[in-house]
Design an enzyme around this catalytic site. Structure first.
Site, short mmCIF file in Angstrom:
data_model
loop_
_atom_site.label_atom_id
_atom_site.label_comp_id
_atom_site.label_asym_id
_atom_site.label_seq_id
_atom_site.Cartn_x
_atom_site.Cartn_y
_atom_site.Cartn_z
N LYS A 191 -19.09 11.89 -26.25
CA LYS A 191 -20.09 10.58 -26.79
C LYS A 191 -21.30 11.18 -27.89
O LYS A 191 -20.89 10.62 -28.45
CB LYS A 191 -20.59 10.18 -25.53
N GLU B 16 -29.22 5.76 -25.61
CA GLU B 16 -29.33 4.80 -27.24
C GLU B 16 -30.80 3.82 -26.75
O GLU B 16 -30.38 2.85 -25.10
CB GLU B 16 -27.74 4.45 -27.90
N ARG C 22 -6.76 8.60 -27.08
CA ARG C 22 -6.05 8.83 -26.18
C ARG C 22 -5.20 7.41 -26.66
O ARG C 22 -5.23 6.45 -26.76
CB ARG C 22 -6.57 8.78 -25.00
#
Length: 660
Positions: free
Chosen positions: A120, A200, A294
């Protein structure tokens, strides 16, 4: 060595997954006349039907065992591996080793791109390099809670902590105030395979979760297949997805789609990829979240709005070197400002007890009925003639119901009918909450943001218990009579009848001495066959005669296939049940696998102490004491046991029931 193996024809495909997605991949591979190899464990086989060859794994954890999978690839001369979603689908190491050690291709973007997008934090850095907006965040991952605390103090609460290598909602926690920080940070770090996370600034209130479906050929050519919306979620796990997005401002959505295209093009993206964003209609803004490199669970609705394209076929075709133009149907619009020609939504049907904190419902699905008709598609691995066991080893997804129509209001109407037509017996499911969502006015108006479901869960669940259309009593009775729950519909191919009888002679295989017991003789006769799913299970009334009994004795005999030892079965049968009215009982509020028991008889507990850790669907949940006291009894089974809801974990002298 390049990060993407050379294109070549696929002759033998290993499907390194299970459940509905294995069935989905298998269907396309069969249409392309590719030899298929599926994997299974002893109690999880339904997805192997129609494969060329089915290979038994050592254990459920083998789906994550790269060395074992490579051994299978070599043994069967596999050309390519489709990882599906979850498991090793985002593992750069898996893709790299499969090519290096077995000379087979893992369907996907290649290990270099997986390194950049599966993590990420690196995906966020890619977004910044492509001038895509991101939220304020730590610039590096950490394993230290103090580092996360310092970030929160700098940017202010709320923040969101994300495992760098999490997935499916694992390793993600919103921290709204300083008092929650220590506990939630440690939980997020614990759910990260690497033990590392970053943070975040959290975007809460009015945001929509919008994701863009990207397809690339690995040569710099990329196209989009519009967007999907996944705002209906709980614990960062999607429940209902639909397309196109509820954001009516197509120019804003075009900015989001173009951002995804820009990122994909910069890394010569190959195969399917989903680029996820948070979008706020007013004031107009959006931020990048992550990349899923994916096939997605919700790929079905993109297929439905895109002239019925087969995304799995696209993956397999691109992996064999076909051009992007060839795999796209002619007439499919390129302009992101233009809405797709259809509306579609997907309902995830799961074995969960929503009223009990969405806990996994363990059991055996004895019978089921799914909807059909115009605009309805169902993806599932359930088989009418084979009971399916829901255990703690895999996730809770039973089926996906996909509804498609030219208008949004038609989609909602069809979805209501589809849910009314769905029936599952043997486990608790989330059908009531799905009905509550589809039946809500907010959903019909497309005004649901990411916090909507969790904020309104109680009222949604209650409304979902009421039928959309009142059905007469006679009709309900008829429905039950023709339901697949009857023994005939689920009957075994082995016929047992009243009066069948056997003589039983059990003789020890070894005779090491004069004390070896002689043969054990018995006579068993059926008086009534109650349910016949042999060899999975068999229930019958019997008469049993042994040398010790003068007359035949009546018994209810239940036979069930199992991989458990006698000791664990005996232990499960003697588990004490907790009394919810007894304040001294610390009781499991849900079923799962006991990972760790942290107390012993005589220990002194304080409020908030962790008593046990239970795993549900790869998430480890702590059972805590809500008050202190001395432990006078603890669970007498073993760590690793499957434990049911209501099992007593510990008993204390004083205090109240434990809670999560």
């Amino acid at each position: 060595m390049t990060s993407t193996p050379p294109f070549r024809t696929i002759k033998r495909l290993l499907i390194a997954n299970r459940g509905e997605i294995a069935t989905r991949i298998l269907s396309t591979a069969r249409e392309l006349s590719i030899e298929t190899y599926t994997l299974y464990t002893s109690s999880d086989t339904s997805h192997t039907l129609h494969s060329t060859s089915a290979i038994r794994l050592t254990s459920p954890s083998s789906y994550l065992n790269i060395t074992e999978l490579i051994s299978i690839i070599k043994k069967h001369s596999i050309d390519a591996v489709h990882p599906g979603y979850g498991f090793l689908s985002e593992s750069a190491e898996f893709a790299r080793r499969v090519w290096k050690e077995a000379h087979a291709v893992v369907i996907g973007p290649g290990w270099e791109v997986l390194d950049k997008t599966g993590n990420k934090l690196q995906a966020r850095q890619l977004a910044q390099a492509c001038d895509v907006p991101v939220l304020p965040a730590l610039t590096h991952s950490t394993e230290e809670v103090e580092t996360l605390k310092e970030f929160a103090n700098d940017v202010g609460y709320p923040i969101i902590i994300k495992a760098v290598d999490g997935g499916g909602g694992r390793g993600i926690r919103i921290v709204r105030e300083q008092g929650e920080m220590e506990k939630l940070a440690r939980l997020a770090l614990k759910e990260s395979p690497s033990g590392r996370a970053f943070a975040e600034k959290a975007a809460i209130g009015g945001w929509r979760h919008v994701e863009v479906q990207i397809v690339g050929d690995g040569r710099g050519n990329v196209r989009h297949l519009w967007e999907r919306e996944c705002s209906i979620q709980r614990r960062f796990q999607k429940v209902v997805e639909f397309a196109p997005s509820s954001v009516s401002d197509r120019s804003l959505i075009a900015e989001v789609i173009n951002s995804a295209l820009r990122m994909a093009k910069s890394i010569n993206y190959l195969s399917l990829g989903t680029f996820e964003f948070l979008v706020k209609p007013l004031p107009r803004e959006f931020y990048f979240l992550e990349v899923n490199p994916r096939l997605q669970v919700e790929h079905t609705i993109t297929e439905s709005i895109s002239m019925g394209v087969d995304l799995v076929k696209m993956q397999l075709s691109l992996a064999q070197g076909e051009s992007l133009e060839k795999v796209f149907p002619k007439g499919l619009k390129r302009e992101p400002e233009t809405s797709p020609p259809m509306f579609s939504l997907q309902l995830r049907v799961t074995a969960e007890d929503v009223g009990n904190n969405w806990s996994l419902s363990i059991g055996k699905i004895k019978s089921f009925r799914f909807p059909s008709g115009n605009g309805i598609r169902v993806d599932t691995h359930l088989l009418p003639s084979q009971p399916t066991v829901i255990g703690t080893d895999f996730d809770s997804l039973i089926a996906k119901i996909i509804v498609t129509a030219p208008r949004w209001d038609d989609v909602v109407r069809k979805a209501k009918r589809a849910l009314e037509d769905t029936y599952i017996d043997g486990v608790k499911t989330n059908l009531d909450v799905l009905k509550g969502i589809i039946g809500s006015e907010d959903f019909a108006k497309q005004s649901c943001e990411t916090q909507w479901l969790e904020t309104n869960l109680s009222s949604i669940l209650n409304s979902g218990k009421e039928p959309f259309i009142k059905i007469s009593t006679a009709s309900q009775l008829l429905s039950r009579e023709v339901s697949p729950s009857s023994p005939v519909a689920a009957a075994s191919n082995v016929l047992f009848r009243k009066g069948d009888a056997w003589s039983i002679d059990l003789t020890p295989e070894s005779s090491s001495g004069p004390q070896t017991p002689g043969p054990m003789l018995a006579h068993l006769q059926f008086t009534k066959v109650l349910r016949n799913d042999f060899p999975a299970s068999l229930t019958a009334s019997i008469l049993c005669t042994t040398p010790a009994s003068k007359e035949p004795q009546p018994f209810l005999m239940t036979v069930a296939a199992t991989t458990a030892s006698f000791g664990s079965i005996a232990s499960a049968a003697t588990h004490r049940r907790g009394d919810v009215g007894n304040q001294n009982h610390i009781t499991l509020p849900f079923a799962g696998k006991l990972v760790e028991l942290l107390v012993d008889k005589g220990d002194e507990l304080k409020k908030g102490d962790t008593v046990a850790v239970v795993r549900q669907m790869k998430m480890e949940l702590e059972i805590r004491a809500s008050r202190g006291g001395r432990v006078v009894w603890v669970y007498e089974g073993d760590e690793g046991d499957d434990v049911g809801e209501g099992v007593l974990v510990a008993e204390i002298e004083s205090g109240t029931c434990a809670r999560l």
